[in-house]
Motif scaffolding. Sequence first.
Motif, PDB file in Angstrom:
ATOM      1  N   VAL A   1      -4.858  -6.147   4.296  1.00 36.40           N
ATOM      2  CA  VAL A   1      -3.908  -5.175   4.258  1.00 36.40           C
ATOM      3  C   VAL A   1      -2.609  -5.426   3.382  1.00 36.40           C
ATOM      4  CG1 VAL A   1      -2.006  -3.939   5.613  1.00 36.40           C
ATOM      5  CG2 VAL A   1      -4.216  -4.471   6.834  1.00 36.40           C
ATOM      6  N   ASN A   2      -2.532  -4.699   2.254  1.00 36.60           N
ATOM      7  CA  ASN A   2      -1.619  -5.105   1.198  1.00 36.60           C
ATOM      8  C   ASN A   2      -0.121  -4.535   1.916  1.00 36.60           C
ATOM      9  OD1 ASN A   2       0.237  -5.265  -0.758  1.00 36.60           O
ATOM     10  ND2 ASN A   2      -0.821  -3.793  -1.938  1.00 36.60           N
ATOM     11  N   ASN A   3       0.593  -5.428   2.275  1.00 35.59           N
ATOM     12  CA  ASN A   3       1.996  -5.201   2.878  1.00 35.59           C
ATOM     13  C   ASN A   3       2.971  -5.740   1.944  1.00 35.59           C
ATOM     14  OD1 ASN A   3       3.608  -3.963   4.904  1.00 35.59           O
ATOM     15  ND2 ASN A   3       3.836  -5.765   5.902  1.00 35.59           N
ATOM     16  N   SER A   4       2.598  -5.811   0.776  1.00 33.52           N
ATOM     17  CA  SER A   4       3.798  -6.577  -0.118  1.00 33.52           C
ATOM     18  C   SER A   4       4.683  -5.680  -0.942  1.00 33.52           C
ATOM     19  CB  SER A   4       2.644  -6.950  -1.457  1.00 33.52           C
ATOM     20  OG  SER A   4       2.328  -6.132  -2.141  1.00 33.52           O
TER      21      SER A   4
ATOM     22  N   GLY B   1       4.134  -3.280  -3.077  1.00 28.62           N
ATOM     23  CA  GLY B   1       3.628  -2.827  -4.642  1.00 28.62           C
ATOM     24  C   GLY B   1       1.887  -3.049  -4.781  1.00 28.62           C
ATOM     25  N   THR B   2       1.495  -2.767  -5.808  1.00 27.83           N
ATOM     26  CA  THR B   2       0.116  -2.847  -6.070  1.00 27.83           C
ATOM     27  C   THR B   2      -0.229  -4.267  -5.988  1.00 27.83           C
ATOM     28  OG1 THR B   2      -0.132  -0.709  -6.920  1.00 27.83           O
ATOM     29  CG2 THR B   2      -1.908  -2.566  -7.519  1.00 27.83           C
ATOM     30  N   ASN B   3      -1.309  -4.873  -5.404  1.00 25.49           N
ATOM     31  CA  ASN B   3      -1.744  -6.260  -5.362  1.00 25.49           C
ATOM     32  C   ASN B   3      -2.559  -6.639  -6.487  1.00 25.49           C
ATOM     33  OD1 ASN B   3      -4.282  -5.411  -4.407  1.00 25.49           O
ATOM     34  ND2 ASN B   3      -3.737  -6.199  -2.202  1.00 25.49           N
ATOM     35  N   ILE B   4      -3.086  -7.653  -6.455  1.00 22.02           N
ATOM     36  CA  ILE B   4      -3.825  -8.122  -7.510  1.00 22.02           C
ATOM     37  C   ILE B   4      -5.342  -7.614  -7.540  1.00 22.02           C
ATOM     38  CG2 ILE B   4      -2.818 -10.665  -7.926  1.00 22.02           C
ATOM     39  CD1 ILE B   4      -5.143 -11.866  -6.595  1.00 22.02           C
ATOM     40  N   TYR B   5      -5.770  -7.054  -6.517  1.00 19.99           N
ATOM     41  CA  TYR B   5      -6.958  -6.371  -6.302  1.00 19.99           C
ATOM     42  C   TYR B   5      -6.840  -5.055  -6.629  1.00 19.99           C
ATOM     43  CZ  TYR B   5      -7.536 -10.521  -3.908  1.00 19.99           C
ATOM     44  OH  TYR B   5      -7.569 -12.210  -3.306  1.00 19.99           O
ATOM     45  N   GLY B   6      -5.796  -4.549  -7.088  1.00 19.23           N
ATOM     46  CA  GLY B   6      -5.620  -2.957  -7.586  1.00 19.23           C
ATOM     47  C   GLY B   6      -5.106  -2.287  -6.227  1.00 19.23           C
ATOM     48  N   ALA B   7      -4.897  -2.678  -4.907  1.00 14.29           N
ATOM     49  CA  ALA B   7      -4.759  -1.842  -3.875  1.00 14.29           C
ATOM     50  C   ALA B   7      -3.422  -1.767  -3.676  1.00 14.29           C
ATOM     51  CB  ALA B   7      -5.246  -2.701  -2.586  1.00 14.29           C
ATOM     52  N   PRO B   8      -2.834  -0.264  -3.477  1.00 15.16           N
ATOM     53  CA  PRO B   8      -1.477   0.025  -3.390  1.00 15.16           C
ATOM     54  C   PRO B   8      -1.041  -0.748  -2.264  1.00 15.16           C
ATOM     55  CG  PRO B   8      -2.761   1.783  -3.030  1.00 15.16           C
ATOM     56  CD  PRO B   8      -3.751   0.783  -3.431  1.00 15.16           C
ATOM     57  N   THR B   9       0.514  -0.510  -1.893  1.00 12.87           N
ATOM     58  CA  THR B   9       1.016  -1.254  -0.966  1.00 12.87           C
ATOM     59  C   THR B   9       0.648  -0.107   0.260  1.00 12.87           C
ATOM     60  OG1 THR B   9       3.171  -1.859   0.070  1.00 12.87           O
ATOM     61  CG2 THR B   9       3.283   0.284  -1.356  1.00 12.87           C
ATOM     62  N   SER B  10       0.707  -0.810   1.594  1.00 16.60           N
ATOM     63  CA  SER B  10       0.621  -0.115   2.951  1.00 16.60           C
ATOM     64  C   SER B  10      -0.972   0.587   2.799  1.00 16.60           C
ATOM     65  CB  SER B  10       1.666   0.829   3.104  1.00 16.60           C
ATOM     66  OG  SER B  10       2.922   0.220   3.121  1.00 16.60           O
ATOM     67  N   SER B  11      -1.883  -0.354   2.192  1.00 17.50           N
ATOM     68  CA  SER B  11      -3.056   0.243   2.283  1.00 17.50           C
ATOM     69  C   SER B  11      -4.009  -0.898   2.693  1.00 17.50           C
ATOM     70  CB  SER B  11      -3.671   0.723   1.066  1.00 17.50           C
ATOM     71  OG  SER B  11      -3.782  -0.295   0.007  1.00 17.50           O
ATOM     72  N   ILE B  12      -5.026  -0.483   3.402  1.00 12.45           N
ATOM     73  CA  ILE B  12      -6.201  -1.542   3.801  1.00 12.45           C
ATOM     74  C   ILE B  12      -7.064  -1.537   2.505  1.00 12.45           C
ATOM     75  CG2 ILE B  12      -8.069  -1.937   5.277  1.00 12.45           C
ATOM     76  CD1 ILE B  12      -6.522  -0.352   7.620  1.00 12.45           C
ATOM     77  N   PHE B  13      -7.625  -2.861   2.208  1.00 12.31           N
ATOM     78  CA  PHE B  13      -8.498  -2.873   1.031  1.00 12.31           C
ATOM     79  C   PHE B  13      -9.698  -3.599   1.435  1.00 12.31           C
ATOM     80  CE2 PHE B  13      -5.454  -6.252   0.712  1.00 12.31           C
ATOM     81  CZ  PHE B  13      -6.185  -7.447   0.293  1.00 12.31           C
ATOM     82  N   PHE B  14     -10.602  -3.603   0.646  1.00 11.07           N
ATOM     83  CA  PHE B  14     -11.818  -4.400   0.768  1.00 11.07           C
ATOM     84  C   PHE B  14     -12.591  -4.532  -0.695  1.00 11.07           C
ATOM     85  CE2 PHE B  14     -16.588  -4.519   1.981  1.00 11.07           C
ATOM     86  CZ  PHE B  14     -16.779  -6.079   1.997  1.00 11.07           C
ATOM     87  N   GLY B  15     -12.784  -5.393  -1.301  1.00  7.69           N
ATOM     88  CA  GLY B  15     -12.958  -5.435  -2.646  1.00  7.69           C
ATOM     89  C   GLY B  15     -12.904  -6.924  -3.270  1.00  7.69           C
ATOM     90  N   SER B  16     -12.673  -6.652  -4.858  1.00 12.56           N
ATOM     91  CA  SER B  16     -12.872  -8.032  -5.589  1.00 12.56           C
ATOM     92  C   SER B  16     -12.001  -7.862  -6.775  1.00 12.56           C
ATOM     93  CB  SER B  16     -14.236  -8.355  -5.995  1.00 12.56           C
ATOM     94  OG  SER B  16     -14.429  -9.536  -6.859  1.00 12.56           O
ATOM     95  N   SER B  17     -11.260  -9.235  -7.103  1.00 10.80           N
ATOM     96  CA  SER B  17     -10.542  -8.974  -8.366  1.00 10.80           C
ATOM     97  C   SER B  17     -11.518  -9.342  -9.717  1.00 10.80           C
ATOM     98  CB  SER B  17      -9.656 -10.067  -8.367  1.00 10.80           C
ATOM     99  OG  SER B  17     -10.355 -11.416  -8.152  1.00 10.80           O
TER     100      SER B  17
END
Length: 747
Positions: free
Chosen positions: A331-334, A336-352
């Motif tokens: 979960v990106n709770n930072s 802002g957009t994290n290094i994986y391209g996921a926007p804030t307040s979003s659940i993500f599953f992926g790769s950098s």
Amino acid sequence: MPRNGSGTAIPPSGVNPVSPGTTITSNWANTTVNDTYNELTNSLPRDGQAPMTAPLKIVDGSASVPGLTFNSESASGLYRPSTGTLAFTVSGVEPMRLTSTGRVLIGTTTDDGVNRLQVSGSSALGSLSISSTLAVTGATTLAGLSATTGSFSSTLGVTGATTLGSTLGVTGASSLAGLTATTGSFSSTLGVTGAVTMSSTLNVTGSITSAASTNVSNSGAVDIGYALTKPGVAVAQFGVNTSGSTNGLGVVNNAVYLGVGAGSSSFGLIFTTANTERLRINATGEVGIGRTSAGAKFEVGGDAKSYNPSNTAIGGWATEATGVIDARMGVNNSGGTNIYGAPTSSIFFGSSQGVGLSLTTSAVERLRIDSSGRVGIGRAPTSSLLEVAGSIGALVPNSAADIGVAAVVNAVAAVQFGFNNSGSTNAYGVPTGATYLGNAQGFPLVFTTNSSEKMRITAGGDVGIGIAPGGTSFCNPSLQVRGTSASNAGHLTVIDSAIDSWVSLYSGITAADNPSFMWAATNSLRWGTTTNVGVGGYSEKMRIDGPTGNLGIGTQSIPARLSVLTSSSDAVTTTAWSNKHVTVGPSVGSSTGAALGFGYNTTADQAELMSLSPAVAWKKMSLFAAGIDLCAGSGILTMRLTSGGLIQDSSGNELGFKGIPRTTSGLINGMCFAISAGITISTGLAAGTAVTIYNDSASSVLLTQGSGLTLRQAGTANTGNRTLLARGFATLWCNSTTEYVISGNLT
């Protein structure tokens, strides 16, 4: 042809019925035909072109013969056993019925008048929500039993051998006043996730297996819980220590515990799912996840998970041996957009990294997202943003809505397909309860294969197969079928399910062929009329026999190429025309012309051929032929009319009296040869030929006997040349081709 209250169609009054001998008028024909067309339009089409305009009424039926059934399974469907009751039948047996009081009966036809759901026989319930008493008196399997709100205010009683195959869950504030199992076992969790008060005892008189914890409240300062034992030893125990001090398991006061009882210090604590060990705490306190032995305090047999309570990414990851992060979820709770391209307040599953994302089940890839963002379901994507190997479905369970998939262009639904469950006609003109494919705009619907258009439905509803419908120079049909080449003509076939009866319409089998209408050679092609399409009342009017090609009108027995069944009791008069005659020519009432009629007079027991004017008056009849033979019986010649106008008997003898035509062209049978000079009479005239000769001059002329001919003077022994007197008349008759007899004004 209006219908009475029972649905029976009757002919229009005033012009029907038609009595024999009545002249057919345009008033009768237009009234009757228009009425017939109106009733055909008001009938329900089998192909579904139009819906019912009133409720569809069906018979009550029975379990063996339901009122509403299926073409391929006539003993299954719906029927009405009594007033206010609807029943289902499968293969002639009733499995379920619904009553007007809202009760459902399964496996029984006797309503107890109390319970909403009444089931007779062994049953399995996948999910059951109960707001009052549930009574099960027989052997029963409850696969899921849930009460989400309220309370069980009375006893949940199971008096027979019973297995609860999944969670008995109470997720809201509830009160269980009594829960008793006298035999059998609880084989899975008895789960209560909300605030619950058990105001009476949970009694289990047989063995109990508990796969998860159960909380039991007690106002006393005691050690509360459950212990699983083998003879004399508490092997496992769980509960809450409220005794005020550390208990015998080493659990401090006011603590929840799950552990191994006293006397079992060598036992470990193991957690399993799907009959497989997932987590172990051994007797010395080491913890292993995914491992059956632990050499350190904490070991994980697989990827780990991290958690950071600050405003940063939270999740788990899998790494390569080099330490590079290949995959991560969290979960990106930072903020802002994290290094994986996921926007804030979003659940993500992926790769950098520049790798694809693959989802698998049963060791088989099911979905892939490649590094360019293309998605493939059931296949690796190649060029499109979404590629699916298989069917796509859209489902909204129990929803009164328009369910489907839409392709949208510039905020306009260009095409949509789905199912209208909205309760009314939707924006695409689709009635409720119907599957559809179409659009809400004025676009045609085009079907293609191999990048080539094969069928089109225009905005006006015209259909073209192999050709765009409409716009032809000769017509504007609603359905057109066009072939792809001279050797593959336009072809429309209607065929039955057994593929042994069919009829086909071709535009031409080859480039040189004319249009063709064909059917199965072993069957007959029939034309008929009916007042109730597909149900009965069919009346055959004409047929072509398949094996012979013979055509029959009004008869199914076709011995000849054309067989017309006609009969009338009318005498041969100017009022004889009726629908029992065959006529060729203008219809009765026309201003000019004549009609030829054929028929059989049942009164006189004879066939008749008549010629009448449209005003029903006798007209002459002309026959054109090289000659006409009149025969009786099986081809026996009785009379002949020759091309020369002679009427002869069966032996060729001329019958009757007629004028003798004049000719100057020679000796012609039945004609008068006018001469003004001498002639030579030669051999070769057929026996029986009769010719007259007239001397059309004021002087005698010589009639010379030709070579090989014997010319005899009648009534004498004279032969040879003869002199025909001026203005004299002679008759010549041929006894044979070489012997003639002559009489008249001769010397």
